[in-house]
Structure formats: structure tokens, C-alpha cells
Motif scaffolding. Structure first.
Motif, PDB file in Angstrom:
ATOM      1  N   ILE A 195       0.837  -1.202   0.000  1.00  0.00           N
ATOM      2  CA  ILE A 195       0.000   0.000   0.000  1.00  0.00           C
ATOM      3  C   ILE A 195       0.870   1.249   0.000  1.00  0.00           C
ATOM      4  O   ILE A 195       0.606   2.209  -0.745  1.00  0.00           O
ATOM      5  CB  ILE A 195      -0.945  -0.027   1.217  1.00  0.00           C
ATOM      6  N   VAL A 196       1.905   1.262   0.834  1.00  0.00           N
ATOM      7  CA  VAL A 196       2.842   2.393   0.870  1.00  0.00           C
ATOM      8  C   VAL A 196       3.431   2.639  -0.524  1.00  0.00           C
ATOM      9  O   VAL A 196       3.493   3.776  -1.013  1.00  0.00           O
ATOM     10  CB  VAL A 196       3.960   2.122   1.901  1.00  0.00           C
ATOM     11  N   GLU A 197       3.860   1.577  -1.166  1.00  0.00           N
ATOM     12  CA  GLU A 197       4.480   1.713  -2.488  1.00  0.00           C
ATOM     13  C   GLU A 197       3.464   2.158  -3.540  1.00  0.00           C
ATOM     14  O   GLU A 197       3.780   2.986  -4.404  1.00  0.00           O
ATOM     15  CB  GLU A 197       5.123   0.387  -2.880  1.00  0.00           C
ATOM     16  N   ALA A 198       2.241   1.642  -3.466  1.00  0.00           N
ATOM     17  CA  ALA A 198       1.206   2.041  -4.423  1.00  0.00           C
ATOM     18  C   ALA A 198       0.845   3.509  -4.259  1.00  0.00           C
ATOM     19  O   ALA A 198       0.639   4.236  -5.249  1.00  0.00           O
ATOM     20  CB  ALA A 198      -0.035   1.162  -4.249  1.00  0.00           C
ATOM     21  N   GLU A 199       0.770   3.974  -3.027  1.00  0.00           N
ATOM     22  CA  GLU A 199       0.429   5.377  -2.784  1.00  0.00           C
ATOM     23  C   GLU A 199       1.535   6.297  -3.282  1.00  0.00           C
ATOM     24  O   GLU A 199       1.263   7.344  -3.897  1.00  0.00           O
ATOM     25  CB  GLU A 199       0.180   5.595  -1.292  1.00  0.00           C
ATOM     26  N   GLN A 200       2.782   5.915  -3.056  1.00  0.00           N
ATOM     27  CA  GLN A 200       3.892   6.718  -3.575  1.00  0.00           C
ATOM     28  C   GLN A 200       3.857   6.765  -5.101  1.00  0.00           C
ATOM     29  O   GLN A 200       4.081   7.820  -5.708  1.00  0.00           O
ATOM     30  CB  GLN A 200       5.220   6.131  -3.106  1.00  0.00           C
ATOM     31  N   ALA A 201       3.567   5.631  -5.726  1.00  0.00           N
ATOM     32  CA  ALA A 201       3.497   5.590  -7.183  1.00  0.00           C
ATOM     33  C   ALA A 201       2.382   6.484  -7.699  1.00  0.00           C
ATOM     34  O   ALA A 201       2.501   7.097  -8.768  1.00  0.00           O
ATOM     35  CB  ALA A 201       3.291   4.153  -7.658  1.00  0.00           C
ATOM     36  N   HIS A 202       1.289   6.573  -6.953  1.00  0.00           N
ATOM     37  CA  HIS A 202       0.181   7.442  -7.351  1.00  0.00           C
ATOM     38  C   HIS A 202       0.594   8.911  -7.294  1.00  0.00           C
ATOM     39  O   HIS A 202       0.121   9.720  -8.094  1.00  0.00           O
ATOM     40  CB  HIS A 202      -1.033   7.191  -6.459  1.00  0.00           C
ATOM     41  N   GLY A 203       1.431   9.261  -6.315  1.00  0.00           N
ATOM     42  CA  GLY A 203       1.981  10.606  -6.269  1.00  0.00           C
ATOM     43  C   GLY A 203       1.393  11.539  -5.240  1.00  0.00           C
ATOM     44  O   GLY A 203       1.889  12.661  -5.069  1.00  0.00           O
ATOM     45  N   ARG A 204       0.359  11.145  -4.523  1.00  0.00           N
ATOM     46  CA  ARG A 204      -0.169  11.970  -3.435  1.00  0.00           C
ATOM     47  C   ARG A 204      -0.834  11.086  -2.393  1.00  0.00           C
ATOM     48  O   ARG A 204      -1.254   9.974  -2.687  1.00  0.00           O
ATOM     49  CB  ARG A 204      -1.148  13.036  -3.934  1.00  0.00           C
ATOM     50  N   ARG A 205      -0.946  11.620  -1.177  1.00  0.00           N
ATOM     51  CA  ARG A 205      -1.499  10.849  -0.080  1.00  0.00           C
ATOM     52  C   ARG A 205      -3.003  10.683  -0.233  1.00  0.00           C
ATOM     53  O   ARG A 205      -3.734  11.657  -0.410  1.00  0.00           O
ATOM     54  CB  ARG A 205      -1.181  11.513   1.259  1.00  0.00           C
ATOM     55  N   LEU A 206      -3.441   9.447  -0.159  1.00  0.00           N
ATOM     56  CA  LEU A 206      -4.860   9.131  -0.247  1.00  0.00           C
ATOM     57  C   LEU A 206      -5.351   8.338   0.952  1.00  0.00           C
ATOM     58  O   LEU A 206      -6.564   8.241   1.163  1.00  0.00           O
ATOM     59  CB  LEU A 206      -5.144   8.314  -1.521  1.00  0.00           C
ATOM     60  N   VAL A 207      -4.444   7.754   1.733  1.00  0.00           N
ATOM     61  CA  VAL A 207      -4.805   6.764   2.753  1.00  0.00           C
ATOM     62  C   VAL A 207      -4.732   7.368   4.157  1.00  0.00           C
ATOM     63  O   VAL A 207      -3.748   8.026   4.510  1.00  0.00           O
ATOM     64  CB  VAL A 207      -3.867   5.546   2.687  1.00  0.00           C
ATOM     65  N   GLN A 208      -5.785   7.130   4.934  1.00  0.00           N
ATOM     66  CA  GLN A 208      -5.748   7.426   6.361  1.00  0.00           C
ATOM     67  C   GLN A 208      -6.142   6.168   7.125  1.00  0.00           C
ATOM     68  O   GLN A 208      -7.052   5.449   6.717  1.00  0.00           O
ATOM     69  CB  GLN A 208      -6.680   8.572   6.744  1.00  0.00           C
ATOM     70  N   VAL A 209      -5.449   5.930   8.252  1.00  0.00           N
ATOM     71  CA  VAL A 209      -5.686   4.747   9.078  1.00  0.00           C
ATOM     72  C   VAL A 209      -6.371   5.184  10.373  1.00  0.00           C
ATOM     73  O   VAL A 209      -6.066   6.240  10.939  1.00  0.00           O
ATOM     74  CB  VAL A 209      -4.375   4.007   9.390  1.00  0.00           C
TER      75      VAL A 209
END
Length: 335
Positions: free
Chosen positions: A107-121
Motif C-alpha cells: 500500500i505504501v508503495e502504491a500510494e507513492q506511485a500514485h503521487g499523493r497521499r490518499l490513505v488514512q488509518v
């Protein structure tokens, strides 16, 4: 702008968040839900004027859904969070972010590849006013460098399905995130001490447990987990600095003077203890989604907590201190 939210999972916590989004948060509405029990999803949807969709993927890809809340069974979290990132949608995921550190890292790697923060836990303690007051004191530096931290997490009882590893995975995970956040420091080692067991437990369970953590800067933190304490739900935290201490306040309650005694009540469950924190968590998340800038606990925090939890479980079984083997924090998550 009203944020249109899709919810994946309509069990207890899912329904609680749907109520919260509907009744407490302004500028948001639940427009779609799903659950493995589709009949339950349909009942919940009808209560808030939403649609019940067949699958989590249907909710995530629905063009009428702006953001996603994942409150499904833990092993499904990674699948849905990754799908939300692929769809370019903000996603709030209840803890755990994923049930393995490897999936958290994906998930960390996918979010970085997307280019902006989308995930909150969903580490809601960061939204509790007492913890936030502690954070301000520590950040101001008036106590000097932190040296020690003492944490307590007590439950009156737990069900028979609760096992020794859950003391870390389901219970102390909140303290693990809180330690990291309050100190702005990573945990680098874990050890678990097993005191005399309470007789008020199921035979398979080691209870209580004392977890000992060390951070990169040398702070020592201990966490007492006692899930059959009988008397109530009791959360405590104190940080010792060079010139003073800061302690989490007890929940406000009246004092009763009667029959020669002075007493106050003890809360019995986490829902009442952190109700205001859950509300504020969603108020701030919706505002951040609307603005397009997340500031709450994110994918890296979910990954770090998972790695520390895995290490702590290893320490429980080995009886020794174990080094936390974590990837270096990417610059993407520094701000």
C-alpha cells in the motif's frame, strides 16, 4: 462541496461510522454501502438513503463515490485500500491497514506511485483531546527531552476467542501508534514480560503482559496490557522528561461523597471513552478530503505499526528483546 462516501463493511464499527458521518459530520453523506451480508447492507443503506451494492469493488469504482471508508474484515483491507488508490480516491481504513506488514508495504508503495497521499488509518487516539494536549506539551519542549513513557491499557474482560497475540495486535497496537506519534520517533526494539497470570482469564491466555519498547532516540516505553482487570476500561499514559512529567487526564466525571467514601465512576468500554475522538477523527478527515490534503495517520503509520506488532509477537514467543526490522521512511511521508 459534499463529500460522497462509500462504506465497505456494515458491521458494528461500519454502522457506527455511518451514523457518525450522517449525524455528526457536516459536508458529507453516505451514498453507497456493501457487506458480505448483503441483507444487512440493504438494511443499513435504507436507513440513510444510500444504495447497497454487491461488492467492495463496486462501491470503490462507483462514479458517485468520492471517498471510501473500509470497515470490513481485516484480511480484506489491503485489497480494498489498493483498489481505492488505483481509482484515485481517498480512503479511510480502520486498523489494521492490512494484516501483514508485506501488504502494508504494498500500500505504501502504491500510494507513492500514485503521487499523493490518499490513505488514512483509524488510529483515533490522535484525535483525543487529552492525548493532543500531551502532544502539545511534548512538542513545546518545556519538559526537556523525553526519557521514559508509561502506558496502561486495561479492559474489564475479553471473549474466549481473544488469544495472547491479540494483546499486541488488537490492544497495544493503539499504544504503539501513540508512542510513535507523541514522541515523533520510531520504535527500534520490543520485549514482552509475562507476569503471574490472573485467575480471571481463559486458560489459553497470557494476561497480563508488559511490553517494553525502545525508540531510536533512546526513550524507554512500557505498556501494561491487562484485559481481564474486572473493574473497567482504563487507559493511562505518562511521559517523563528531563524537567517534569505530563500525564493523560482521566475522563471527566462527577465525584460522589457518600457513606464516608469519595468515589467516581470508571468507564466500561472503548466506545464511550473515545466517542469524541472518533467524531473529531471523521470531522477532520472529511475536511481534509474536501481540501485534498491529508494530515492524519497514513499508510506509513499503518506499516510501522504492523512491523512493530509483528516484532512484539515474536518477542512474546521468544522471551527475548527483538530488533524491529523496518524499511527506511520515504521522504514522501516526511511532511
Amino acid at each position: 462541496m459534499t463529500v460522497r462516501i462509500g462504506v465497505v463493511g456494515t458491521g458494528m464499527i461500519g454502522q457506527d461510522h455511518i451514523r457518525r458521518i450522517t449525524d455528526v459530520v457536516t459536508g458529507a453523506e453516505v451514498v453507497a454501502v456493501t457487506d458480505v451480508d448483503i441483507a444487512r447492507a440493504e438494511r443499513v443503506a435504507s436507513g440513510v438513503g444510500a444504495r447497497a451494492l454487491p461488492t467492495g469493488q463496486d462501491v470503490i469504482t462507483d462514479p458517485l463515490v468520492d471517498a471510501v471508508v473500509v470497515t470490513s474484515w481485516g484480511p480484506t483491507h489491503a485489497e480494498y485500500v489498493l483498489a481505492a488508490i488505483a481509482a484515485g480516491k481517498h480512503v479511510f481504513c480502520e486498523k489494521p491497514l492490512a494484516t501483514t506488514a508485506e501488504d502494508c508495504l504494498r500500500i505504501v508503495e502504491a500510494e507513492q506511485a500514485h503521487g499523493r497521499r490518499l490513505v488514512q488509518v483509524g488510529f483515533m487516539r490522535r484525535y483525543d483531546q487529552g492525548y493532543r494536549a500531551m502532544k502539545r506539551v511534548l512538542d513545546d519542549g518545556d519538559l526537556g527531552a523525553p526519557l521514559l513513557m508509561h502506558c496502561v491499557h486495561r479492559n474489564p474482560t475479553v471473549p474466549e476467542a481473544y488469544h495472547s497475540e491479540m494483546a499486541t495486535q488488537d490492544t497495544a497496537v493503539h499504544e504503539i501508534d501513540t508512542i510513535r506519534w507523541l514522541l515523533a520517533d520510531e520504535i527500534v526494539s520490543a520485549q514482552v514480560l509475562t507476569p503471574r497470570r490472573t485467575t480471571r482469564r481463559f486458560e489459553h491466555l497470557q494476561d497480563p503482559q508488559v511490553m517494553l519498547f525502545e525508540t531510536a532516540s533512546g526513550v524507554r516505553a512500557d505498556v501494561e496490557v491487562f484485559v481481564n482487570c474486572q473493574y473497567g476500561y482504563d487507559i493511562q499514559c505518562e511521559t517523563v522528561g528531563e524537567t517534569g512529567t505530563v500525564r493523560l487526564p482521566d475522563p471527566a466525571d462527577v465525584w460522589l461523597r457518600q457513606s464516608g467514601r469519595l468515589s467516581s465512576g470508571v468507564l466500561q468500554d472503548w466506545k464511550r471513552r473515545f466517542a469524541a475522538a472518533f467524531d473529531l477523527e471523521f470531522v477532520e478527515w472529511v475536511a481534509a478530503v474536501r481540501e485534498g490534503t491529508l494530515t492524519g495517520p497514513g499508510a506509513w503509520d499503518g506499516y510501522a505499526a504492523a512491523v512493530v506488532c509483528d516484532t512484539t509477537v515474536e518477542a512474546l514467543h521468544s522471551g527475548r528483546a527483538v530488533e524491529v526490522r523496518m524499511k527506511d521512511r520515504p521522504a514522501f511521508y516526511e511532511s
